[in-house]
Design an enzyme around this catalytic site. Structure first.
Site, short mmCIF file in Angstrom:
data_model
loop_
_atom_site.label_atom_id
_atom_site.label_comp_id
_atom_site.label_asym_id
_atom_site.label_seq_id
_atom_site.Cartn_x
_atom_site.Cartn_y
_atom_site.Cartn_z
N GLY A 134 0.81 -1.23 0.00
CA GLY A 134 0.00 0.00 0.00
C GLY A 134 0.83 1.27 0.00
O GLY A 134 1.56 1.56 -0.97
N LYS A 205 2.75 -10.18 -3.68
CA LYS A 205 3.61 -9.03 -3.37
C LYS A 205 5.08 -9.43 -3.27
O LYS A 205 5.96 -8.74 -3.78
CB LYS A 205 3.13 -8.39 -2.06
N1 HSE Z 1 -5.84 -7.33 1.57
C1 HSE Z 1 -4.56 -6.70 1.73
C2 HSE Z 1 -4.13 -6.76 3.18
C3 HSE Z 1 -4.52 -5.26 1.31
O1 HSE Z 1 -4.85 -7.27 4.02
O2 HSE Z 1 -3.03 -6.31 3.46
C4 HSE Z 1 -4.48 -5.09 -0.17
O3 HSE Z 1 -3.36 -5.73 -0.70
#
Ligand code: HSE
Length: 437
Positions: A134, A205
């Site tokens: 993020g 990621k």
């Molecule tokens: N669903 C992800 C999280 C956020 O819980 O970190 C978006 O990648």
């Protein structure tokens, strides 16, 4: 100064955050980018909602394909998600000579090689800071800030949902199922939380980070993925007693044999800063040969934190818009002709320490049987404790920590341990990382 015109695909949580921050900080952003950046068109199925957010300051359409072909649009922000229509739209935008900014980790982890190659061909940029952690500028840090280094490994808490659940389990001694329900009630976990709790989101990621750390193609299909749904609160408690915390880590490491790429619950020493990252926060440690360990911390999700990353990419793309394509920063940090196809190691070949919990009969000779089974697989024990059985119980929990062991040896040893008559039920095993040099 000529305005940079942007088309936004999808005005959900992150899209709305992007719209808000871009308007609120327009002057500051323009001073940084060298020219104003403006969303001129939004594509959204829910046109009413889109109009409520945009308040008439830009066009709203319900056809995303019209935006990627719109001659006025120079940068397309893709916030639709998934690998279906989003892939088509991104490829179409690139084919039309538009730069793309996306938060879509699944798309890039699974189809990044194709997408980056097309972008390279067209001389446009596909920027993806918002796809990893993020608002934490980890892509920028690894790709540019650390470019002097030979990166050795990266380990990150890159899924906020699972970190929230693990923090709650530890704090309150609650079971996974109970905390998951609470997380869903509070809106931390999705109604279908599978991608988060089973480690898939974190694997997307870490796949992207692995590529930019080592200059390799994206290889999501080779990642080893294990989530937290089987984790028992008992192990969190025992780990704590031994001086460890359990975190869901995305790990990628360069070894002589190849690259490790894995996501799994991991015991890490409680004294490490990253072990103390609680709630829905994200944190990533990057070990470079010159700089040593560096740590990046912040919000990995949410409207404005993710918008922060989206807009940073907009600014970057705007600054480099007039540069020759060969002067721009390569998508995967290394020049495209310098990517190396290093093998991703199968999990069997990965070396870690292990935490094992065995339920054993509390009688003479048990320890001898267990240590023999481990010795036969050349596993060296680092620590071993037996938890005193409660009054009247004739079984006890035995916790052992191993020295570095090849995964396949650990698996073979566990199979043998489970066959011993003194061992009751299954052995619980969790990998450990010291996250030291
Ligand atoms: N669903 C992800 C999280 C956020 O819980 O970190 C978006 O990648």
């Amino acid at each position: 100064m000529k305005t940079m015109n942007v088309g936004l695909l999808g005005i959900g949580t992150v899209g709305a955050g992007t719209f808000t921050v871009l308007s609120r900080n327009a002057e500051e952003i323009s001073r940084r980018a060298g020219r104003p950046i403006r969303i001129v068109v939004v594509a959204e199925k829910d046109v009413v909602r889109a109009n409520e957010i945009t308040q008439g300051v830009c066009r709203v359409v319900d056809d995303a394909f019209a935006v990627v072909s719109d001659p006025e649009v120079e940068i397309v922000i893709e916030l639709i998600g998934g690998c279906g229509v989003a892939k088509e739209l991104v490829l179409k935008a690139i084919a039309n000579g538009k730069h793309v900014v996306t938060a879509n980790k699944a798309l890039l982890a699974m189809h990044g090689n194709e997408i980056f190659a097309e972008a390279q061909k067209m001389g446009v940029t596909v920027a993806f800071e918002a796809a990893v952690a993020g608002g934490v500028p980890i892509v920028k840090a690894v790709r540019e800030g650390l470019s002097a280094n030979r990166i050795e490994w990266i380990a990150g808490i890159i899924n906020g949902t699972t970190n929230f659940i693990l923090s709650e389990m530890r704090d309150k001694g609650l079971s996974f199922d109970t905390v998951l329900k609470e997380a869903q009630r509070l809106g931390y976990a999705e109604a279908d939380p599978t991608f988060d709790i089973e480690g898939v989101d974190a694997a997307h990621k870490i796949t992207l980070l692995s590529a930019i750390a080592f200059g390799i193609p994206v290889k999501f299909d080779k990642a080893y993925i294990e989530g937290i749904s089987q984790l028992n609160a008992k192990d969190i408690k025992y780990a704590e007693q031994l001086g460890y915390r359990i975190k869901l880590l995305g790990i990628t490491k360069r070894t002589a044999a190849g690259v490790e790429l894995r996501v799994h619950p991991t015991l890490i020493p409680a004294k490490r800063l990253i072990a103390n990252v609680e709630g829905a926060m994200n944190a990533i440690v990057v070990q470079g040969d010159a700089v040593g360990p560096t740590l990046y911390y912040g919000k990995g999700a949410g409207a404005e934190p993710t918008a922060s990353a989206v807009i940073a990419d907009l600014v970057d793309v705007t600054r480099l818009h007039t540069a020759e394509p060969e002067q721009s920063v390569p998508h995967l940090a290394f020049q495209p002709d310098q990517l190396i196809d290093l093998p991703i190691l199968p999990i069997d070949e990965v070396m870690t320490c292990h935490y094992m919990r065995l339920r054993v009969q509390d009688e003479p000779g048990v320890l001898a049987d267990i240590t023999r089974a481990l010795a036969n697989e050349k596993i060296s024990i680092d620590a071993l404790i037996q938890i005193e059985p409660s009054e009247g119980e004739d079984e006890a929990d035995l916790i052992l920590l191993t020295h570095l062991t090849l995964e396949k040896h650990a698996i073979a040893a566990i199979a043998k341990l489970e066959k011993l008559t003194v061992v009751v039920g299954k052995v619980t095993r969790i990998r450990m990382e010291t996250l030291g040099k």
